[in-house]
Scaffold this motif. Structure first.
Motif, PDB file in Angstrom:
ATOM      1  N   ASP A   1       0.838  -1.211   0.000  1.00 27.77           N
ATOM      2  CA  ASP A   1       0.000   0.000   0.000  1.00 27.77           C
ATOM      3  C   ASP A   1       0.866   1.252   0.000  1.00 27.77           C
ATOM      4  O   ASP A   1       1.945   1.283   0.605  1.00 27.77           O
ATOM      5  CB  ASP A   1      -0.913   0.017   1.231  1.00 27.77           C
ATOM      6  CG  ASP A   1      -1.906  -1.144   1.225  1.00 27.77           C
ATOM      7  OD1 ASP A   1      -2.094  -1.757   0.158  1.00 27.77           O
ATOM      8  OD2 ASP A   1      -2.483  -1.426   2.291  1.00 27.77           O
ATOM      9  N   ALA A   2       0.376   2.291  -0.667  1.00 30.14           N
ATOM     10  CA  ALA A   2       1.104   3.568  -0.741  1.00 30.14           C
ATOM     11  C   ALA A   2       1.428   4.063   0.673  1.00 30.14           C
ATOM     12  O   ALA A   2       0.532   4.165   1.508  1.00 30.14           O
ATOM     13  CB  ALA A   2       0.271   4.594  -1.493  1.00 30.14           C
ATOM     14  N   PRO A   3       2.699   4.371   0.934  1.00 34.77           N
ATOM     15  CA  PRO A   3       3.145   4.643   2.308  1.00 34.77           C
ATOM     16  C   PRO A   3       2.492   5.847   2.973  1.00 34.77           C
ATOM     17  O   PRO A   3       2.242   5.836   4.173  1.00 34.77           O
ATOM     18  CB  PRO A   3       4.654   4.849   2.159  1.00 34.77           C
ATOM     19  CG  PRO A   3       4.860   5.204   0.721  1.00 34.77           C
ATOM     20  CD  PRO A   3       3.817   4.457  -0.024  1.00 34.77           C
ATOM     21  N   CYS A   4       2.216   6.898   2.215  1.00 37.68           N
ATOM     22  CA  CYS A   4       1.689   8.113   2.847  1.00 37.68           C
ATOM     23  C   CYS A   4       0.183   8.080   3.079  1.00 37.68           C
ATOM     24  O   CYS A   4      -0.333   8.856   3.881  1.00 37.68           O
ATOM     25  CB  CYS A   4       2.032   9.343   1.999  1.00 37.68           C
ATOM     26  SG  CYS A   4       3.762   9.849   2.152  1.00 37.68           S
ATOM     27  N   LEU A   5      -0.512   7.181   2.386  1.00 45.01           N
ATOM     28  CA  LEU A   5      -1.978   7.228   2.449  1.00 45.01           C
ATOM     29  C   LEU A   5      -2.520   6.960   3.846  1.00 45.01           C
ATOM     30  O   LEU A   5      -3.461   7.619   4.297  1.00 45.01           O
ATOM     31  CB  LEU A   5      -2.584   6.242   1.445  1.00 45.01           C
ATOM     32  CG  LEU A   5      -2.410   6.608  -0.038  1.00 45.01           C
ATOM     33  CD1 LEU A   5      -3.124   5.604  -0.925  1.00 45.01           C
ATOM     34  CD2 LEU A   5      -2.917   8.026  -0.323  1.00 45.01           C
ATOM     35  N   ILE A   6      -1.930   5.993   4.538  1.00 45.75           N
ATOM     36  CA  ILE A   6      -2.426   5.695   5.886  1.00 45.75           C
ATOM     37  C   ILE A   6      -2.138   6.861   6.828  1.00 45.75           C
ATOM     38  O   ILE A   6      -2.932   7.163   7.733  1.00 45.75           O
ATOM     39  CB  ILE A   6      -1.849   4.364   6.437  1.00 45.75           C
ATOM     40  CG1 ILE A   6      -2.552   3.969   7.741  1.00 45.75           C
ATOM     41  CG2 ILE A   6      -0.345   4.458   6.643  1.00 45.75           C
ATOM     42  CD1 ILE A   6      -4.044   3.739   7.617  1.00 45.75           C
ATOM     43  N   ASP A   7      -0.997   7.540   6.612  1.00 49.29           N
ATOM     44  CA  ASP A   7      -0.673   8.692   7.465  1.00 49.29           C
ATOM     45  C   ASP A   7      -1.618   9.855   7.192  1.00 49.29           C
ATOM     46  O   ASP A   7      -2.027  10.568   8.117  1.00 49.29           O
ATOM     47  CB  ASP A   7       0.775   9.133   7.222  1.00 49.29           C
ATOM     48  CG  ASP A   7       1.784   8.084   7.687  1.00 49.29           C
ATOM     49  OD1 ASP A   7       1.488   7.381   8.672  1.00 49.29           O
ATOM     50  OD2 ASP A   7       2.845   7.964   7.054  1.00 49.29           O
TER      51      ASP A   7
ATOM     52  N   LYS B   1       3.555  18.712   5.395  1.00 52.00           N
ATOM     53  CA  LYS B   1       4.465  17.608   5.747  1.00 52.00           C
ATOM     54  C   LYS B   1       4.469  16.488   4.709  1.00 52.00           C
ATOM     55  O   LYS B   1       5.256  15.567   4.799  1.00 52.00           O
ATOM     56  CB  LYS B   1       4.129  17.067   7.138  1.00 52.00           C
ATOM     57  CG  LYS B   1       2.834  16.276   7.226  1.00 52.00           C
ATOM     58  CD  LYS B   1       2.492  15.924   8.677  1.00 52.00           C
ATOM     59  CE  LYS B   1       2.841  14.497   9.016  1.00 52.00           C
ATOM     60  NZ  LYS B   1       2.299  14.084  10.332  1.00 52.00           N
ATOM     61  N   TYR B   2       3.565  16.577   3.716  1.00 47.58           N
ATOM     62  CA  TYR B   2       3.444  15.503   2.723  1.00 47.58           C
ATOM     63  C   TYR B   2       4.011  15.907   1.367  1.00 47.58           C
ATOM     64  O   TYR B   2       3.971  17.085   0.987  1.00 47.58           O
ATOM     65  CB  TYR B   2       1.977  15.084   2.586  1.00 47.58           C
ATOM     66  CG  TYR B   2       1.469  14.397   3.826  1.00 47.58           C
ATOM     67  CD1 TYR B   2       1.836  13.071   4.105  1.00 47.58           C
ATOM     68  CD2 TYR B   2       0.679  15.071   4.740  1.00 47.58           C
ATOM     69  CE1 TYR B   2       1.402  12.448   5.257  1.00 47.58           C
ATOM     70  CE2 TYR B   2       0.240  14.444   5.903  1.00 47.58           C
ATOM     71  CZ  TYR B   2       0.606  13.133   6.156  1.00 47.58           C
ATOM     72  OH  TYR B   2       0.197  12.507   7.299  1.00 47.58           O
ATOM     73  N   PRO B   3       4.546  14.922   0.602  1.00 43.61           N
ATOM     74  CA  PRO B   3       5.128  15.197  -0.724  1.00 43.61           C
ATOM     75  C   PRO B   3       4.111  15.799  -1.699  1.00 43.61           C
ATOM     76  O   PRO B   3       2.903  15.645  -1.537  1.00 43.61           O
ATOM     77  CB  PRO B   3       5.578  13.805  -1.208  1.00 43.61           C
ATOM     78  CG  PRO B   3       5.696  12.982   0.035  1.00 43.61           C
ATOM     79  CD  PRO B   3       4.672  13.510   0.989  1.00 43.61           C
TER      80      PRO B   3
END
Length: 265
Positions: A70-76, A95-97
């Protein structure tokens, strides 16, 4: 059912049911001192026994996320979105790309609280698909964009539904003793309200329908079934009698006015 109602934001919270019967149903939160429980407050209620579900939900969503597929940033982003909505703080988009900024913008437009109703931007699925393509990962029934997202939505719906059950226990009692106490308080509010009509009823009805005071009424009848039976038996008659008394008074005043007018001519 309540699950369908919750998905559309139409649950019978205090603010809603108070509109139907301002005496029988209170509009304040059953768990904290919030004066009006609306469709947002019941999800954000700060009472410790109610707030716990928020952390449980976020933990369940993290458990569903697979770090290798799963895409790493999505859960965050999902976790941050819920956390900041629950706490009324701004979402930390910086804080996100860059490649996640459109998702953050689109979901912000829909509303982070709308996640609890399953209203996700299409960007969530698109970001998941893009990540898997970049990583050269094969499609699977679990990882396919919309199917992948639906797994998270189901978890949210189940937790929201469970929280509604918890809320109802706080409102109506969670065992026979507390349910009886809640019903008793509700019927007493109705009777206290009906007693405000005592002096507005026709004189001949006042002794028939009422005791000398509401306190005396509660001394004579202490159990819910007896109190409810009185409401069912007399409520409509009390309202009708008060309307008749008011109409007769108006007619009498009109006749007196006409008489005095004639006397002065």
């Amino acid at each position: 059912g309540s699950k369908t109602q919750s998905l559309h934001g139409y649950l019978p919270v205090g603010k809603v049911i108070h509109r139907y019967n301002k005496v029988k149903y209170l509009q304040e939160c059953p768990s904290c001192d919030e004066p009006v429980e609306d469709q947002v407050h019941w999800l954000k209620c700060p009472d410790p026994t109610r707030k716990q579900w928020q952390a449980t939900l976020r933990a369940a969503l993290r458990k569903q996320w697979h770090p290798t597929s799963d895409a790493p940033c999505l859960i965050d982003i999902l976790d941050d979105g819920l956390h900041h909505w629950f706490n009324d703080t701004p979402f930390p988009a910086e804080k996100y790309p860059d490649k996640y900024q459109e998702l953050i913008m689109r979901q912000g437009q829909i509303g982070w609280g709308q996640l609890l109703y399953g209203r996700f931007s299409s960007q969530w699925s698109k970001c998941q698909v893009r990540f898997r393509q970049e990583m050269g990962l094969a499609e699977s029934s679990r990882s396919h964009g919309p199917t992948w997202l639906m797994q998270f939505i189901r978890i949210i719906w189940n937790h929201v539904h469970q929280e509604w059950i918890t809320r109802n226990k706080a409102k109506n009692g969670e065992d026979s003793e507390t349910r009886t106490a809640a019903n008793l308080a509700r019927i007493k509010r109705q009777i206290e309200h009906l007693y405000t009509f005592k002096d507005k009823c026709l004189p001949r009805h006042r002794r028939v329908y009422f005791y000398e005071s509401v306190e005396r009424h509660f001394e004579k009848h202490t159990r819910y079934p007896e109190l409810d039976q009185w409401v069912q038996a007399y409520q409509r008659s009390i309202y009708k009698s008060s309307q008749t008394y008011a109409t007769n008074n108006e007619a009498g005043q009109l006749l007196i006015g006409q008489f005095l007018q004639g006397a002065s001519d």
